[in-house]
Design a protein around this motif. Structure first.
Motif, PDB file in Angstrom:
ATOM      1  N   ARG A 279       0.871  -1.183  -0.012  1.00 20.82           N
ATOM      2  CA  ARG A 279       0.025  -0.042   0.072  1.00 20.82           C
ATOM      3  C   ARG A 279       0.950   1.253  -0.120  1.00 20.82           C
ATOM      4  NH1 ARG A 279      -2.880  -3.647   2.727  1.00 20.82           N
ATOM      5  NH2 ARG A 279      -4.932  -3.938   2.436  1.00 20.82           N
ATOM      6  N   CYS A 280       0.638   2.311  -0.939  1.00 21.37           N
ATOM      7  CA  CYS A 280       1.403   3.341  -1.065  1.00 21.37           C
ATOM      8  C   CYS A 280       0.584   4.421  -1.661  1.00 21.37           C
ATOM      9  CB  CYS A 280       2.729   3.160  -1.995  1.00 21.37           C
ATOM     10  SG  CYS A 280       2.336   2.762  -3.680  1.00 21.37           S
ATOM     11  N   LYS A 281       1.286   5.626  -1.766  1.00 23.93           N
ATOM     12  CA  LYS A 281       0.485   6.942  -2.350  1.00 23.93           C
ATOM     13  C   LYS A 281       0.910   6.931  -3.658  1.00 23.93           C
ATOM     14  CE  LYS A 281       0.607   9.348   1.879  1.00 23.93           C
ATOM     15  NZ  LYS A 281       1.006  10.994   2.726  1.00 23.93           N
TER      16      LYS A 281
ATOM     17  N   VAL B  67      -3.147   3.703  -2.693  1.00 28.00           N
ATOM     18  CA  VAL B  67      -3.341   2.485  -3.577  1.00 28.00           C
ATOM     19  C   VAL B  67      -2.875   1.206  -3.278  1.00 28.00           C
ATOM     20  CG1 VAL B  67      -3.739   4.068  -5.619  1.00 28.00           C
ATOM     21  CG2 VAL B  67      -1.769   2.996  -5.313  1.00 28.00           C
ATOM     22  N   GLU B  68      -3.368   0.161  -3.797  1.00 26.97           N
ATOM     23  CA  GLU B  68      -2.568  -1.194  -3.386  1.00 26.97           C
ATOM     24  C   GLU B  68      -1.657  -1.493  -4.681  1.00 26.97           C
ATOM     25  OE1 GLU B  68      -5.901  -3.858  -2.587  1.00 26.97           O
ATOM     26  OE2 GLU B  68      -5.685  -3.223  -0.311  1.00 26.97           O
ATOM     27  N   VAL B  69      -0.669  -2.040  -4.389  1.00 25.14           N
ATOM     28  CA  VAL B  69       0.024  -2.757  -5.778  1.00 25.14           C
ATOM     29  C   VAL B  69       0.573  -3.971  -5.535  1.00 25.14           C
ATOM     30  CG1 VAL B  69       2.281  -2.038  -6.845  1.00 25.14           C
ATOM     31  CG2 VAL B  69       1.183  -0.150  -5.733  1.00 25.14           C
ATOM     32  N   ALA B  70       0.054  -4.724  -6.562  1.00 21.20           N
ATOM     33  CA  ALA B  70       0.120  -6.250  -6.423  1.00 21.20           C
ATOM     34  C   ALA B  70       1.690  -6.579  -6.565  1.00 21.20           C
ATOM     35  CB  ALA B  70      -0.790  -7.030  -7.504  1.00 21.20           C
TER      36      ALA B  70
ATOM     37  N   LEU C  17       8.945  -1.956  -8.930  1.00 17.23           N
ATOM     38  CA  LEU C  17       9.892  -0.862  -8.611  1.00 17.23           C
ATOM     39  C   LEU C  17       9.432   0.025  -7.556  1.00 17.23           C
ATOM     40  CD1 LEU C  17      10.755   0.154 -12.180  1.00 17.23           C
ATOM     41  CD2 LEU C  17      11.980  -1.605 -11.001  1.00 17.23           C
ATOM     42  N   LYS C  18      10.507   0.574  -6.555  1.00 13.91           N
ATOM     43  CA  LYS C  18      10.226   1.832  -5.675  1.00 13.91           C
ATOM     44  C   LYS C  18      10.637   2.831  -6.606  1.00 13.91           C
ATOM     45  CE  LYS C  18      11.203   3.656  -1.283  1.00 13.91           C
ATOM     46  NZ  LYS C  18      10.034   4.264  -1.163  1.00 13.91           N
ATOM     47  N   ILE C  19       9.721   3.755  -6.820  1.00 11.78           N
ATOM     48  CA  ILE C  19      10.021   5.046  -7.442  1.00 11.78           C
ATOM     49  C   ILE C  19      10.493   6.011  -6.825  1.00 11.78           C
ATOM     50  CG2 ILE C  19       9.315   6.781  -9.121  1.00 11.78           C
ATOM     51  CD1 ILE C  19       9.251   4.074 -10.454  1.00 11.78           C
TER      52      ILE C  19
ATOM     53  N   TYR D 177       5.272   2.964  -5.749  1.00  9.35           N
ATOM     54  CA  TYR D 177       5.664   1.813  -6.158  1.00  9.35           C
ATOM     55  C   TYR D 177       4.896   1.381  -7.587  1.00  9.35           C
ATOM     56  CZ  TYR D 177       8.060   0.639  -1.807  1.00  9.35           C
ATOM     57  OH  TYR D 177       8.894   0.560  -0.764  1.00  9.35           O
ATOM     58  N   THR D 178       5.631   0.658  -8.594  1.00 11.12           N
ATOM     59  CA  THR D 178       4.724   0.474  -9.771  1.00 11.12           C
ATOM     60  C   THR D 178       5.255  -1.023 -10.268  1.00 11.12           C
ATOM     61  OG1 THR D 178       4.502   1.224 -11.942  1.00 11.12           O
ATOM     62  CG2 THR D 178       6.715   1.478 -11.335  1.00 11.12           C
ATOM     63  N   VAL D 179       4.412  -1.591 -11.075  1.00  9.90           N
ATOM     64  CA  VAL D 179       5.052  -2.928 -11.755  1.00  9.90           C
ATOM     65  C   VAL D 179       4.974  -2.777 -13.267  1.00  9.90           C
ATOM     66  CG1 VAL D 179       4.287  -5.209 -11.897  1.00  9.90           C
ATOM     67  CG2 VAL D 179       3.991  -4.098  -9.845  1.00  9.90           C
ATOM     68  N   VAL D 180       6.108  -3.133 -13.743  1.00  8.96           N
ATOM     69  CA  VAL D 180       6.318  -3.206 -15.028  1.00  8.96           C
ATOM     70  C   VAL D 180       6.970  -4.341 -15.574  1.00  8.96           C
ATOM     71  CG1 VAL D 180       7.013  -0.742 -14.847  1.00  8.96           C
ATOM     72  CG2 VAL D 180       8.838  -2.330 -15.122  1.00  8.96           C
TER      73      VAL D 180
END
Length: 287
Positions: free
Chosen positions: A8-10, A26-29, A38-40, A151-154
């Protein structure tokens, strides 16, 4: 330990076209097969983000997390990822490479069959689902990167591992603006040493294009922009002469032709304006 768990992050979420972004939790799976989370650390703003936020002239897709020019650290990797590991310093890349298709294997193209730019796709390729959600509702991705999130997923093919000593607050712009302009000059225009080059538009992309011309050894680099305040900064990136179309009463391509005995050897258009594109074409001399 966050690996394999939902984080969970902003994030700055675009809920509607043209409406202010909303900072939400938001929740990032976790990353799935051939994906990386990734941690941006730093993200910058590109006009492309604004264009799709406004949703003028393209299919609107909301809610969505925009952003594609950033620098970060690998937090975790999914099944099958072998070239990246947690802790790696990386740049997310919106034009990915699978490394296997004909385009990836060609020296003439980087338009990967699998990971080429798709502005309409808001989900991950692996399963057609998003990795972002809030209260059980999906939030769509953008350009396979979505960097306006902590955080994002790519896809792993959309990540470039960089020198661990590189400062992320500086190199984040390499994800788009710098590579776009410099790449257009060095890889497409390919000016030879001593040639003349015209650069239309001196924003981030144009300055990078000018730097590419300088690296290539161009003898004259003519920067064209409607904003006179950009002239001084452009000189730091190799521009040798500055021309403002407003200062002339004839078409800019005629001005440049007069300056260069018939036209420049190469020109790079960095504004996206159709009139500028035509001028950039017309200012190049006949062979």
């Amino acid at each position: 330990m966050s690996s394999g768990q939902v984080i969970r992050c902003k994030a700055a979420v675009a809920r509607e076209a043209g409406k202010p972004l909303v900072i939400e939790e938001v929740e990032v799976a976790p990353p799935q097969k051939m994906e990386v989370r990734l941690k941006i650390h730093f993200t910058s703003l590109c006009h492309t983000d604004v264009y799709f936020w406004e949703a003028k002239g393209q299919h609107p897709l909301f809610p969505r997390i925009l952003g594609h020019e950033a620098g970060g650290i690998v937090e975790s990797v999914g099944e099958g990822v072998t070239e990246l590991k947690p802790g790696d310093k990386v740049l997310p890349i919106f034009t990915g490479e699978c490394g296997e298709c004909r385009h990836c294997k060609s020296e003439e193209s980087n338009m990967c069959d699998l990971l080429r730019i798709n502005t309409d796709r808001g989900v991950m390729i692996n399963d057609g689902k998003t990795r972002f959600s809030k209260d059980g509702q999906p939030i769509y991705h953008f350009l396979g990167t979505s960097t306006f999130s902590e955080y994002t997923v790519v896809h792993s093919g959309c990540v470039a591992k960089i020198n661990p000593d590189a400062p992320l607050d500086k190199v984040c712009v390499l994800s788009c603006g710098i590579s776009t302009g410099m790449g257009a000059t060095l890889n497409v225009a390919k000016p030879k040493k001593g040639m003349s080059v015209a650069i239309f538009g001196l924003g981030a992309v144009g300055l990078a294009a000018a730097e590419g011309a300088r690296i290539a050894g161009a003898s004259r680099i003519i920067g064209i922009d409607l904003n006179p305040s950009r002239a001084k900064e452009a000189m730091k990136f190799g521009v040798t002469e500055f021309v403002n179309p407003k200062d002339h009463d004839k078409p800019i391509h005629e001005v440049i032709a007069a300056m260069t005995d018939g036209g420049v050897d190469r020109s790079v258009e960095c504004t996206g304006n159709v009139k500028a594109m035509i001028s950039a074409f017309e200012c190049v001399h006949d062979l």
